[in-house]
Design an enzyme around this catalytic site. Structure first.
Site: not given
Ligand SMILES: Cc1cc2nc3c(=O)[nH]c(=O)nc-3n(C[C@H](O)[C@H](O)[C@H](O)COP(=O)(O)OP(=O)(O)OC[C@H]3O[C@@H](n4cnc5c(N)ncnc54)[C@H](O)[C@@H]3O)c2cc1C
Length: 535
Positions: A9, A41-43, A45, A110, A231, A277, A338, A373
């Protein structure tokens, strides 16, 4: 049988679910609460070329420059061109971004970006996106959101003598303590990254590479797992876990210094503090090792205090709560794991190599990021591919509904008993992450990788033995998954006998033209170089 089973999610899973729910039933499972995702957690954007002085070509060039020769051209092109529509869609769903006094989107700059192009909501961008998407998903009649439900393994028909096709997943209902069988016409892995495979990470606890490990066990192709982004600036503090100090600070003029106050980035790259980075993380690692420091400093205190407080409210408040006033003093920082650039290979529409299985977001290896990235491109990638996948599936879902439902046996626990030695899990968890940090981190070598491979293989054997004898719990499943991810990172890193982007090894410090290709791996096939997947 549902139309779509979505695991995860975050931005990828929620965006797909919302788009797919227009034409089908979606079961969306997430292993903790809907909010537990890296997205929130993304700060920084979302990158999108929106200003007059910017262009898709410039955004693409910056992406390629960061990716060190491995970005897939078509993927880069469709992502950068998809930026404005993705931002507009987020706005329609309800996300509200920072604006200039004149009312247009406030675009931040950035590291690695040649223009101001990062759409943000102060420094709490991910939180705003997650809020808007989750609210919309909860309200949608065609989406069933199951929290505290964790994907254990994918179900493939070939397991039961049929063709090679994914038809759903076994899901652990954590609150009931039982494993359910969920079948679907299309299964979507959107489980995020795997930062928890390293001791120090900016990632949330859910980032244990579950999707990567599940896809690997099911026989899908994966690629480029050696490229793990560190990071450069995670807060160094004894009690704060995983708190990231955004690169946008350096974009606004913050400088990296030694504890003596001496700036050092200009000695490492012509862009100084705005270098990509990977360069910054390596420079900090070098300076820390050279001078024996436990951290370096990031200083934005020369900027007007009001500007700093308004531009970085989240970082200001968090640091203040820990006794650091960033308007008046520098912030202690260290690098931390990261972002996973590799993952489960996907085509231009999010399809994995396993029929019936789709893969999105950080779990996917689309070819956008190459060897490194570019900041703020991952949220963009998650959105663009989620929409492409949902739109592609819309056309074929009716035909899939006409097919007979597969016969799938329920999960068999056999003679497994409840875990009697939780210490085995916690000890192996710690040892594995420490091994990865020490031997497979920012600077690698042949001997470090060999040492890591031996240790992780031993741990993996122990973990698998424990897994088969005990009833599954979330901790055990996550440990089993990070052991798979660790082995993939090590074996892919060992296959790349050069230094490029995020993969730096002292035994092969040069970038070699002959290695300007992706590393491919699947269960039963060792990592090897191959051509671009979908470019
Ligand atoms: C601190 C931080 C800052 C960041 N800042 C930026 C930014 O400014 N800009 C940018 O582009 N990117 C940024 N990133 C990277 C970016 O946030 C992530 O790459 C992106 O949000 C990933 O999205 P996602 O939907 O793939 O995964 P996520 O948002 O991590 O979601 C994964 C989901 O899967 C669920 N899950 C995991 N395993 C299972 C399982 N086995 N069964 C069911 N559910 C499961 C988790 O609980 C979660 O809900 C940042 C990352 C971090 C950690």
């Amino acid at each position: 049988m549902t139309d779509y089973l979505v695991l995860g999610s975050g931005i990828a899973g929620l965006s797909f679910a919302l788009r797919a729910a227009r034409h089908g039933q979606v079961v969306l499972v997430t292993k903790r609460t809907g909010n537990d995702a890296a997205t929130g957690w993304a700060q920084g954007g979302v990158a999108a070329a929106l200003s007059d002085g910017d262009s898709f070509e410039q955004h693409a060039t910056d992406t390629h420059d960061a990716g060190a020769g491995l970005c897939h051209e078509r993927v880069v092109d469709l992502c950068v061109r998809g930026g404005p529509a993705a931002i507009a869609w987020l706005h329609d769903v309800g996300a509200r971004f920072s604006r200039t006094p004149g009312g247009s989107l406030d675009l931040a700059r950035e590291g690695g970006h040649s223009a101001r192009r990062v759409v943000h909501a102060g420094d709490l961008t991910g939180q705003e996106i997650q809020r808007a998407l989750l609210e919309a998903a909860r309200a949608h009649p065609n989406i069933s959101l199951l929290e505290w439900h964790m994907g254990v393994d994918l179900i493939t028909v070939s397991q039961f003598g049929g063709p090679d096709r994914c038809v759903g997943a076994y899901i652990l209902d954590e609150l009931q303590g039982r494993i359910e069988t969920v079948t679907a016409r299309a299964t979507v892995l959107a489980t995020g990254g795997a930062g928890k495979v390293y001791l120090y990470t900016t990632n949330p606890d859910v980032a244990t590479g579950d999707g990567v490990a599940m896809a690997y066990r099911a026989g899908a192709w994966l690629g480029n797992m050696e490229f793990f982004q560190f990071h450069p600036t995670c807060l160094y503090h004894p009690t704060a876990k995983n708190f990231l100090i955004s690169e946008a600070l350096r974009g606004e003029g913050a400088r990296l210094c030694l504890t003596s106050g001496e700036p050092f980035m200009s000695q490492h790259h012509h862009l100084g503090d705005l270098a990509p980075r990977d360069v910054v993380a390596r420079a900090i690692d070098y300076e820390m090792k050279r001078s024996g420091l436990e951290y370096v400093l990031l200083d934005i205190s020369h900027k007007p205090a009001g500007f700093v407080r308004e531009r970085f409210p989240g970082i200001y408040e968090k640091c203040k709560s820990l006794g650091i006033d960033i308007t008046a003093e520098p912030i202690p920082v260290v690098p931390a794991a990261h972002y996973m650039c590799g993952g489960v290979t996907s085509d231009l529409d999010g399809r994995s190599s396993l029929p019936g299985l789709w893969v999105l977001g950080e779990t996917a290896f689309t070819g956008l990021h190459g060897a490194n990235r570019l900041a703020s491109n991952s949220l963009l990638e998650g959105l663009v591919f989620a929409h492409r996948a949902a739109d592609k599936l819309a056309g074929g879902i009716e035909a899939l509904r006409q097919q007979p439902s597969p016969e799938v046996p329920d999960w068999e626990s056999g003679s497994a008993v409840a875990s009697d030695e939780a210490v085995v899990v916690s000890h192996n968890w710690d040892e594995l992450r420490r091994t990865m940090w020490n031997y497979v981190g920012i600077v690698r070598s042949n001997s470090r990788l060999e040492r890591a491979a031996r240790r992780v293989a031993l741990l993996d054997e122990e973990i698998r033995d424990y897994y088969w004898r005990h009833l599954v719990t979330r901790d055990l499943l996550e440990l089993r998954n990070i052991a798979v991810v660790a082995q993939l990172v090590i074996s892919c890193a060992s296959a790349r006998k050069e230094s490029r982007g995020l993969h730096f090894t002292i035994d092969y410090p040069e970038t070699l033209e002959s290695y300007a290709r992706d590393v491919a791996v699947k269960r039963g096939v060792s990592p090897h170089l191959r051509g671009a997947w979908s470019a």
